[in-house]
Write an enzyme that holds these catalytic residues in place. Sequence first.
Site, PDB file in Angstrom:
ATOM      1  N   LYS A  39       0.791  -1.179  -0.042  1.00  8.70           N
ATOM      2  CA  LYS A  39       0.124   0.255   0.026  1.00  8.70           C
ATOM      3  C   LYS A  39       1.045   1.193  -0.097  1.00  8.70           C
ATOM      4  CE  LYS A  39      -0.462   0.216   5.000  1.00  8.70           C
ATOM      5  NZ  LYS A  39      -1.348   0.370   6.276  1.00  8.70           N
ATOM      6  N   TYR A 256      16.046  30.198   7.553  1.00  6.71           N
ATOM      7  CA  TYR A 256      14.933  31.149   7.948  1.00  6.71           C
ATOM      8  C   TYR A 256      14.562  31.154   9.466  1.00  6.71           C
ATOM      9  CZ  TYR A 256      13.443  31.229   2.924  1.00  6.71           C
ATOM     10  OH  TYR A 256      13.480  31.296   1.321  1.00  6.71           O
TER      11      TYR A 256
END
Length: 365
Positions: A39, A256
Amino acid sequence: MASTVSRPIRAGISLAALRHNYRLAKQLAPAAKAWAVIKADAYGHGQWRVVTALRDEADGFALLECDNAVALREAGIAQPILLLEGIFSARDARAVAAHGIASVVHCLEQLDLLLGAAGDAPLSLFLKLNTGMNRLGFDAAGLRDALHRLRARPAVDLALMTHFAEADGPRGVDWQLERFQAMAGDWTGPVCLANSAAILRHPTTHADWVRPGIMLYGASPFADASADALGLQPAMRLDSAVIGVQHIAAGERVGYGGTFTAERAMRIGIVACGYADGYPRHAPTGTPIAVMGRCTRTLGRVSMDMLACDLSDIPDAGLGAPVTLWGKGAGGTLPADEVATAAGTIAYELFCAVAPRVPVAVDES
């Protein structure tokens, strides 16, 4: 002249590691058959790559999407294929019946939809019991109703299954096994119980079918045991390279928001990997990273396309120095579980998050 060198980030998939990990699951549960759980595009490793690796030895494949299951059949996959959440529509039900695909059934409404659309075609059904996970599954009364409806329906192969909520923790599985046994009563047909953690630590759960998921991809389901200690091999690596070097003074900040402040003069490397490549943005300063075979740490906030790492103690690491974000790669060996733990997540998420823009190389050996 334009450069022909592409951005250096690469993922790599080892088919040999996939086969090794599947075989380990089979060795641990020798009396059981094993679904190879593919999956989520095989946990980010690529459904078709994993099917290619295991095509000649997997007992069966388990996934979610009916269209993907049909595609496997049309590609010549003859082994059992199981839909882990069952069907979602009458179209799915007809496809299951037409292509001989096994289906989980977790509620009466789903069962009625399946029986109503499948006609008289043979069916292989795994009735899912809710034994404490409290996501999907029948309660005791619902199971009795489902079995009653199915007794009158010819050509149905039935199995019972459940899913463990705490097989990787101290509470374990005994409490759910007791509930399962109480609900199953005198059931003597096939049973499917064990996920990766139960395969590795709870042999009483192995029953007729096991479902190796994360262990298939070489990561540990346990916080207290490494994949290497469990005998697993990493199937994915994520590599890149240093694309910039900065020398900063004590007190300067990185990235940042300036979330990292240098405590001394430092040499930092800028790596071509960011959250748009699938690296976790929330990974804090100190997340491990391997450069030229040595483990170091990330610094500051992860950007969209780049992250920073500490090269102060790796003086020979300059532009082009190989970097491994996780796995066994050009920059060294770094377990995905260690990266995930530092980032406050799990290896499952790291693998599934690798972005489509990251090129993938497949090791066929």
